[in-house]
Design a protein around this motif. Structure first.
Motif, short mmCIF file in Angstrom:
data_model
loop_
_atom_site.label_atom_id
_atom_site.label_comp_id
_atom_site.label_asym_id
_atom_site.label_seq_id
_atom_site.Cartn_x
_atom_site.Cartn_y
_atom_site.Cartn_z
N CYS A 289 4.24 -36.67 -29.80
CA CYS A 289 3.17 -37.61 -30.12
C CYS A 289 2.76 -38.31 -28.83
O CYS A 289 3.61 -38.84 -28.12
CB CYS A 289 3.72 -38.61 -31.14
SG CYS A 289 2.48 -39.70 -31.84
N ASN B 239 3.79 -42.92 -31.26
CA ASN B 239 4.06 -43.94 -32.27
C ASN B 239 5.56 -43.92 -32.50
O ASN B 239 6.08 -42.86 -32.87
CB ASN B 239 3.31 -43.54 -33.56
CG ASN B 239 3.55 -44.48 -34.71
OD1 ASN B 239 4.28 -45.44 -34.60
ND2 ASN B 239 2.96 -44.16 -35.86
N ASP C 60 0.30 -34.74 -31.05
CA ASP C 60 -0.34 -35.66 -31.99
C ASP C 60 -1.11 -36.72 -31.20
O ASP C 60 -0.52 -37.57 -30.54
CB ASP C 60 0.75 -36.31 -32.86
CG ASP C 60 0.19 -37.24 -33.93
OD1 ASP C 60 -0.91 -37.79 -33.75
OD2 ASP C 60 0.91 -37.46 -34.93
N THR D 79 -6.99 -37.78 -36.00
CA THR D 79 -7.26 -38.43 -37.28
C THR D 79 -8.45 -39.38 -37.17
O THR D 79 -8.74 -39.87 -36.07
CB THR D 79 -6.02 -39.20 -37.77
OG1 THR D 79 -6.34 -39.84 -39.01
CG2 THR D 79 -5.59 -40.27 -36.77
N LYS E 28 -7.43 -44.13 -37.58
CA LYS E 28 -7.06 -45.22 -36.68
C LYS E 28 -8.30 -45.78 -36.00
O LYS E 28 -8.91 -46.70 -36.50
CB LYS E 28 -5.98 -44.72 -35.70
CG LYS E 28 -4.77 -44.07 -36.41
CD LYS E 28 -3.89 -45.06 -37.13
CE LYS E 28 -2.97 -44.52 -38.21
NZ LYS E 28 -1.99 -43.53 -37.85
N ARG F 259 -8.79 -40.57 -45.72
CA ARG F 259 -7.85 -39.48 -45.46
C ARG F 259 -8.49 -38.27 -44.77
O ARG F 259 -8.56 -37.18 -45.32
CB ARG F 259 -7.15 -39.02 -46.77
CG ARG F 259 -6.64 -40.12 -47.69
CD ARG F 259 -5.61 -41.01 -47.02
NE ARG F 259 -4.48 -40.26 -46.51
CZ ARG F 259 -4.14 -40.25 -45.22
NH1 ARG F 259 -4.81 -40.95 -44.32
NH2 ARG F 259 -3.10 -39.55 -44.84
C1 LIG Z 1 -1.26 -42.62 -38.63
C2 LIG Z 1 -0.69 -41.44 -37.97
C3 LIG Z 1 -0.93 -40.14 -38.44
C4 LIG Z 1 -1.52 -39.86 -39.77
O1 LIG Z 1 -2.82 -39.93 -39.85
P1 LIG Z 1 -3.57 -39.61 -41.20
O2 LIG Z 1 -4.74 -38.85 -40.72
O3 LIG Z 1 -3.91 -40.94 -41.80
O4 LIG Z 1 -2.70 -38.78 -42.09
C5 LIG Z 1 -0.46 -39.07 -37.72
N1 LIG Z 1 0.24 -39.27 -36.61
C6 LIG Z 1 0.53 -40.48 -36.15
C7 LIG Z 1 1.32 -40.63 -34.93
C8 LIG Z 1 0.08 -41.60 -36.83
O5 LIG Z 1 0.43 -42.81 -36.38
#
Ligand SMILES: *Cc1c(COP(=O)(O)O)cnc(C)c1O
Length: 360
Positions: A166, A170, A195, A221, A224, A232
């Motif tokens: 990631c 996170n 990620d 995604t 955020k 979603r």
């Molecule tokens: C929030 C988050 C996701 C998930 O995102 P969604 O699209 O809401 O499922 C994926 N990876 C990390 C590191 C996140 O913090």
């Protein structure tokens, strides 16, 4: 035979996902009024969604009796423009990036398969791999939360299907370097999933490297930076050969028609994105300067606070009583008991956060 014996053992053994706390839950528990509570535990965009996304949703609300396109084509096309990559390397994902992870695990994992996870990190990689019968192998990050490239390479076996990194990570907020990523991708036999959920707040993205390697996937995604967590929407950028396979295993129609139009509109709303990025940049600096504990440098819309030798749970309890929801990282594997993740809020919210920490 108990009914629960019908459930696959790999599912029964999973510990449930621990989400950030909700406003309703905290209002009830601490007898606070909901409008006094600030929610900085789930890295949502406190500025709300793009007004353009809202407008698009409302404009298409009457069409929900019709199935959306099976392959999320309109969204893929908008993503292609936004990231500057061709459509045959992009997949849209309905239940967020989490849905992308599930789709990939379904594609790759059979009993005995392994995935390598760089910890502490987002917990859904482990959950998704386990739910599909895979075995997670954990490699701890270094003390400064940089990735341990050599140990990650060493953890890969013939059974390894995917490695998860990631970046920005996170909950630690730091990004890896291009040198580290290239060294991994070039020296492992498995797929490497990067990620980039928080990339809009970072100084680097690895998207263009997907053109160079046939084993690199980027997950993104709209939950955020784009403020659409409730809709979603996620997406993946992957080599074209992998998209072909992914589309065979993925559920059709998995991005709703409302999400398709809202997501496309949000991606084109540069003004809202810029405002969100500026707020995060200023807020991040403010929290780093004024929270009276160790605060790690961050490339995301949150900061990680180390309150040791105090326990995170005690500081979080103190903040919750004042209506401030942050994320106790004790439930993150390998995060210890003294880390708290705080989403960047508005200037006013950040001030309350600083006061909250200062009065502990
Ligand atoms: C929030 C988050 C996701 C998930 O995102 P969604 O699209 O809401 O499922 C994926 N990876 C990390 C590191 C996140 O913090």
């Amino acid at each position: 035979m108990a009914r629960s014996d019908l459930i696959k053992p790999e599912i029964r053994s999973i510990a449930p996902y621990v989400p950030g706390k909700s406003i309703e839950e905290i209002a009830k528990k601490y007898c606070l009024s909901a409008d006094k509570i600030i929610k900085l535990g789930s890295n949502e965009n406190v500025l709300g969604p793009s007004p353009k996304a809202l407008e698009a949703m409302v404009g298409h609300a009457q069409d929900i009796n019709i199935y959306p396109s099976a392959d999320a084509g309109e969204l893929v096309s908008a993503i292609s423009k936004y990231v500057g990559m061709p459509e045959d390397m992009i997949v849209g994902s309905g239940p967020g990036m989490d849905g992308l992870l599930d789709g990939l695990m379904r594609l790759l994992i059979s009993p005995g398969s392994e995935v390598v996870i760089s910890t502490p990190t987002f917990s859904y990689y482990e959950l998704s791999a386990r739910a599909n019968g895979g075995t997670p192998v954990f490699v701890r990050r270094n003390d400064d939360f940089s990735i341990d490239v050599d140990s990650l390479k060493d953890a890969v076996t013939d059974a390894t299907k995917m490695m998860f990194i990631c970046s920005p990570n996170n909950p630690s907020g730091n990004s890896m370097s291009e040198t580290e990523l290239r060294s991994l991708v070039e020296n492992v036999s498995c797929l490497v999933f990067v990620d980039e959920a928080y990339v809009e707040f970072a100084d680097r993205t690895f998207v263009s490297l997907v053109n160079e390697y046939d084993n690199l996937i980027i997950g993104r995604t709209l939950s955020k930076a784009f403020g659409l967590a409730g809709l979603r929407i996620g997406y993946g950028i992957m080599p074209a050969w992998l998209k072909v396979e992914y589309m065979k295993a993925g559920t059709p129609f998995n991005v709703s028609s409302v999400a398709l139009v809202a997501g496309s509109a949000a991606l084109s709303d540069e003004e809202h994105l810029k405002r969100s990025q500026e707020m995060v940049r200023e807020g991040r600096k403010y929290l780093m300067d004024y929270i009276p504990f160790t605060v790690y440098d961050s490339q995301a819309n949150f900061v990680l606070v180390d309150v040791s030798p105090v326990k995170a749970k005690d500081v979080c309890e103190h903040l919750l009583r004042q209506g401030i929801i942050v994320r106790d990282c004790t439930s993150f594997r390998d995060a210890g008991e003294s880390l708290i993740r705080v989403t960047i809020g508005t200037a006013e919210q950040n001030k309350k956060v600083v006061n909250g920490f200062s009065s502990f």
